[in-house]
Design a protein around this motif. Structure first.
Motif, PDB file in Angstrom:
ATOM      1  N   ASP A  48      34.155  40.386  42.724  1.00 12.79           N
ATOM      2  CA  ASP A  48      34.903  40.216  41.575  1.00 12.79           C
ATOM      3  C   ASP A  48      34.030  41.188  40.354  1.00 12.79           C
ATOM      4  O   ASP A  48      32.935  40.851  40.026  1.00 12.79           O
ATOM      5  CB  ASP A  48      35.024  38.964  41.121  1.00 12.79           C
ATOM      6  N   TRP A 122      36.537  31.690  39.999  1.00  9.94           N
ATOM      7  CA  TRP A 122      36.356  32.366  41.239  1.00  9.94           C
ATOM      8  C   TRP A 122      35.084  31.885  41.821  1.00  9.94           C
ATOM      9  O   TRP A 122      34.975  31.674  43.132  1.00  9.94           O
ATOM     10  CB  TRP A 122      36.272  33.725  40.798  1.00  9.94           C
ATOM     11  N   MET A 183      43.928  37.303  44.359  1.00 12.04           N
ATOM     12  CA  MET A 183      43.016  37.737  43.843  1.00 12.04           C
ATOM     13  C   MET A 183      42.377  39.181  44.612  1.00 12.04           C
ATOM     14  O   MET A 183      41.816  40.251  43.731  1.00 12.04           O
ATOM     15  CB  MET A 183      41.618  36.979  43.935  1.00 12.04           C
TER      16      MET A 183
END
Length: 353
Positions: A48, A122, A183
């Motif tokens: 991420d 996340w 995602m």
């Protein structure tokens, strides 16, 4: 564990948010959780971009690999097992710790903030999914449908201790898969992400100093855990991050790890000693549960009840003035953020060094 006696273990104040008989205690109490499950979580998280930017900015995983692992694992263990007051304290101070992790994204423009709800979501889902996946692959196997529903409902309860909203937590395996699919286009194996992932796969970095005679065994165990963790990563993720491992190793490591974890479960003191090597600060959190020591009050609370009882705000609303001052220092004055939260956290999350 020679230094720890049952009479020296401090009971928790209450059962916190889950308690005996819960699926959380079942899954998070298995030795797959602090090993493969937790390592998988921190490795996957680095894909991420905002999160890895925060990790790279603080450099904590490189400068103090062992204490960073120890403190982070202790926090997750506290959410699962500790008393409600202790968990509220940890969640509150963590907001101040995360206020330091803000800045400009190194790739693509924009800013990052470790307290951002999307980043916290996340972290939450990657952690809970990874721990469950490790439990299923190297532990007893899949949960029942009822247990799985309870597990994801519990994940939503735990999300109330983060800045994200529990309403955003999926309540099923299918919902979690859908989240990761959404995602996937946003994930990036940037140079700093690859660096962090490869570093975090070096299991030996979190081990304490080992006598010369025991080093070969310790390194072999660390190498085996690395293989086991990589085996849980999907192929697309490995290719993205430049992590290579044969399919044969993926298969061969399963019976090895299943046997090792089954043996560790045979003796609670052995299990606690192994945990102490990985995360000494976590032992005090887990030991009362493992040894069946009841808390002072046999209550299970909701996060809302705990906040009202102990006087803490919701994490999303905590320390707003302090966070604004941190942002002004970084984005307005071009200065480094204050370490105040990090320093204050040591009594709750463990020492920094």
């Amino acid at each position: 564990m020679a230094r720890l006696k049952r009479s020296e273990v401090e009971p928790h104040e209450d059962y916190g948010f889950f308690g005996p008989g819960s699926v959380v205690w079942k899954v998070w109490g298995h030795p797959t959780a602090p090993t493969v499950g937790f390592q998988r979580a921190v490795v996957v998280e680095e894909l991420d971009p905002p999160l890895v930017a925060a990790v790279h900015r603080t450099q904590g995983i490189y400068r103090r690999s062992r204490t960073r692992y120890d403190r982070t694992l202790r926090y997750f263990a506290m959410v699962a097992f500790a008393g409600s007051r202790q968990v509220c304290q940890a969640a509150d101070v963590l907001v101040k710790v995360h206020s330091k992790a803000i800045g400009e994204l190194p790739y693509g423009g924009g800013t990052y903030d470790a307290n951002d709800p999307a980043s916290q979501l996340w972290i939450q889902l990657t952690g809970w999914h990874s721990v469950l996946y490790a439990y299923e692959r190297y532990g007893p196997g899949k949960l029942t449908e009822e247990e799985e529903r309870e597990y994801w409902q519990a994940c939503a309860v735990a999300a109330e201790l983060q800045t994200c909203s529990p309403d955003d937590i999926p309540r099923s395996r299918e919902g979690v898969r859908a989240y990761f699919e959404r995602m996937r286009p946003r994930l990036s194996a940037s140079p700093i992400a690859r660096q962090a992932m490869h570093h975090l796969l070096r299991s030996e970095l979190v081990l304490p100093p080992t006598p010369r005679w025991a080093r070969p065994a310790a390194l072999a165990a660390a190498k085996t855990q690395r293989i086991a963790t990589i085996a849980t990563l999907p192929r697309w993720m490995r290719e993205m991050a430049g992590i290579r491992q044969s399919r044969l190793l993926d298969v061969l490591v399963v019976p090895v790890m299943k046997t090792a974890f089954a043996l560790a479960r045979l003796n609670t003191w052995v299990e606690l000693r192994l945990l102490e090597r990985l995360s000494p600060s976590t032992v005090a959190v887990v030991a009362p549960v493992k040894l069946g020591i009841p808390p002072h009050s046999e209550e299970v609370l909701t996060p809302a009840q705990a906040r009202a009882r102990h006087g803490y705000p919701r994490p999303a609303e905590a320390h707003l003035e302090f966070r604004a001052r941190q942002a002004a220092r970084v984005f307005g004055d071009g200065k480094a953020p204050s370490d105040q939260g990090l320093i204050e956290s040591q009594d709750i999350l463990g020492p920094l060094a």
